[in-house]
Design a protein around this motif. Structure first.
Motif, PDB file in Angstrom:
ATOM      1  N   ALA A 134       0.797  -1.230   0.000  1.00  0.00           N
ATOM      2  CA  ALA A 134       0.000   0.000   0.000  1.00  0.00           C
ATOM      3  C   ALA A 134       0.829   1.278   0.000  1.00  0.00           C
ATOM      4  N   ILE A 135       2.100   1.178   0.384  1.00  0.00           N
ATOM      5  CA  ILE A 135       2.894   2.404   0.532  1.00  0.00           C
ATOM      6  C   ILE A 135       4.132   2.391  -0.356  1.00  0.00           C
ATOM      7  N   LEU A 136       4.990   1.393  -0.185  1.00  0.00           N
ATOM      8  CA  LEU A 136       6.263   1.399  -0.897  1.00  0.00           C
ATOM      9  C   LEU A 136       6.134   1.145  -2.399  1.00  0.00           C
ATOM     10  N   LEU A 137       5.645  -0.017  -2.761  1.00  0.00           N
ATOM     11  CA  LEU A 137       5.652  -0.402  -4.165  1.00  0.00           C
ATOM     12  C   LEU A 137       4.782   0.480  -5.056  1.00  0.00           C
ATOM     13  N   PRO A 138       3.575   0.876  -4.627  1.00  0.00           N
ATOM     14  CA  PRO A 138       2.799   1.754  -5.512  1.00  0.00           C
ATOM     15  C   PRO A 138       3.536   3.036  -5.877  1.00  0.00           C
ATOM     16  N   ARG A 139       4.198   3.631  -4.875  1.00  0.00           N
ATOM     17  CA  ARG A 139       4.884   4.896  -5.158  1.00  0.00           C
ATOM     18  C   ARG A 139       6.121   4.676  -6.021  1.00  0.00           C
ATOM     19  N   LEU A 140       6.933   3.697  -5.675  1.00  0.00           N
ATOM     20  CA  LEU A 140       8.178   3.492  -6.406  1.00  0.00           C
ATOM     21  C   LEU A 140       7.936   2.960  -7.818  1.00  0.00           C
ATOM     22  N   LEU A 141       7.095   1.948  -7.947  1.00  0.00           N
ATOM     23  CA  LEU A 141       6.843   1.388  -9.272  1.00  0.00           C
ATOM     24  C   LEU A 141       6.053   2.359 -10.143  1.00  0.00           C
ATOM     25  N   GLY A 142       5.201   3.143  -9.511  1.00  0.00           N
ATOM     26  CA  GLY A 142       4.459   4.151 -10.268  1.00  0.00           C
ATOM     27  C   GLY A 142       5.387   5.168 -10.909  1.00  0.00           C
ATOM     28  N   GLU A 143       6.386   5.614 -10.156  1.00  0.00           N
ATOM     29  CA  GLU A 143       7.361   6.558 -10.709  1.00  0.00           C
ATOM     30  C   GLU A 143       8.248   5.891 -11.752  1.00  0.00           C
ATOM     31  N   LEU A 144       8.544   4.620 -11.543  1.00  0.00           N
ATOM     32  CA  LEU A 144       9.446   3.914 -12.446  1.00  0.00           C
ATOM     33  C   LEU A 144       8.829   3.749 -13.836  1.00  0.00           C
ATOM     34  N   VAL A 145       7.547   3.449 -13.894  1.00  0.00           N
ATOM     35  CA  VAL A 145       6.913   3.186 -15.192  1.00  0.00           C
ATOM     36  C   VAL A 145       6.396   4.457 -15.859  1.00  0.00           C
ATOM     37  N   ALA A 146       6.393   5.573 -15.153  1.00  0.00           N
ATOM     38  CA  ALA A 146       5.944   6.831 -15.763  1.00  0.00           C
ATOM     39  C   ALA A 146       6.988   7.284 -16.785  1.00  0.00           C
ATOM     40  N   ASP A 147       6.582   7.434 -18.024  1.00  0.00           N
ATOM     41  CA  ASP A 147       7.522   7.794 -19.091  1.00  0.00           C
ATOM     42  C   ASP A 147       7.647   9.307 -19.168  1.00  0.00           C
ATOM     43  N   ARG A 148       8.817   9.816 -18.802  1.00  0.00           N
ATOM     44  CA  ARG A 148       9.055  11.257 -18.845  1.00  0.00           C
ATOM     45  C   ARG A 148       9.848  11.677 -20.083  1.00  0.00           C
ATOM     46  N   GLY A 149      10.188  10.693 -20.920  1.00  0.00           N
ATOM     47  CA  GLY A 149      10.897  11.014 -22.139  1.00  0.00           C
ATOM     48  C   GLY A 149      12.352  11.368 -21.951  1.00  0.00           C
ATOM     49  N   ASP A 150      12.853  11.280 -20.727  1.00  0.00           N
ATOM     50  CA  ASP A 150      14.228  11.648 -20.422  1.00  0.00           C
ATOM     51  C   ASP A 150      14.743  10.723 -19.330  1.00  0.00           C
TER      52      ASP A 150
END
Length: 217
Positions: free
Chosen positions: A84-100
């Motif tokens: 509920a806390i660690l993986l949603p935040r970390l994996l969510g940021e990891l898969v977000a494509d920022r193009g850089d």
């Protein structure tokens, strides 16, 4: 006689009470895990079952109706923190494509450092449980989940560019391990600000990957 046999062969009616009790027990257990998470936040990593009982507004006897012992409760708290806390935040940021690449690395590192800032008691609790013999290890499990996801992303980049992808998993574990160990040291030392720590780790991680990964299309 024939009528009696047909009645005996008929399927037994579904016991709705059993399913309702199972759901009630599951929901009650989840509530108590939430109370235990709050107890960790308030009392710290060495929380007691009494702390959980106070947080939930029940007696210790009620806690032990749903958990065999404190170790079982600790495992449930670790699972809640992870899912509920660690993986949603970390994996969510990891898969977000920022193009850089640099921006993406920085976002993931910043998310991890912010977790230490936002949830210091939960972080200390999770780390205090690392390496327990025969018990859940949240630190190792989280590192594995994030490194595996990062390895898939790096491998895909290399494969798409027609380059060998064997090093992707090694690099992913290297980056995750570096960030985890440096951030853990920083959580106690605090020799630089959180923003400076994120910048320093980003420069190191991107400095390595920038020479290894093909440019983005």
């Amino acid at each position: 006689m024939e009528h009696t046999q047909r009645v005996a062969d008929a399927p037994a009616p579904t016991d709705g009470r059993r399913s309702r009790w199972t759901e009630h027990r599951r929901a009650r257990r989840e509530d108590l895990v939430g109370a235990a998470v709050e107890a960790v936040r308030l009392a710290g990593p060495e929380f007691s079952v009494d702390d959980v009982a106070r947080s939930a507004g029940v007696s210790k006897t009620v806690i032990y109706r749903y958990f065999g012992d404190k170790d079982e409760l600790i495992d449930a708290v670790l699972d809640r923190i992870s899912q509920a806390i660690l993986l949603p935040r970390l994996l969510g940021e990891l898969v977000a494509d920022r193009g850089d690449d640099r921006a993406q690395l920085r976002a993931v590192i910043a998310a991890f450092v912010s977790l230490i800032e936002d949830e210091p008691a939960l972080y200390r609790f999770a780390y205090a449980q690392a390496g327990r013999t025969g018990r859940a290890d949240l630190v190792a499990a989280t590192e594995h989940a994030v490194a595996t996801a990062l390895g898939r992303i790096l491998g895909a980049r290399l494969t798409d560019a027609g380059r060998p992808a064997e090093g992707a998993v090694t690099w992913a574990y290297g980056i995750v391990g570096m960030v985890q160990l440096a951030a853990h040291w920083w959580s106690a030392a605090r020799t630089v600000s959180a923003a400076e720590l994120v910048d320093q780790l980003t420069e190191l991680a991107h400095g390595g990957l920038g020479t290894l990964l093909p440019p983005r299309a």
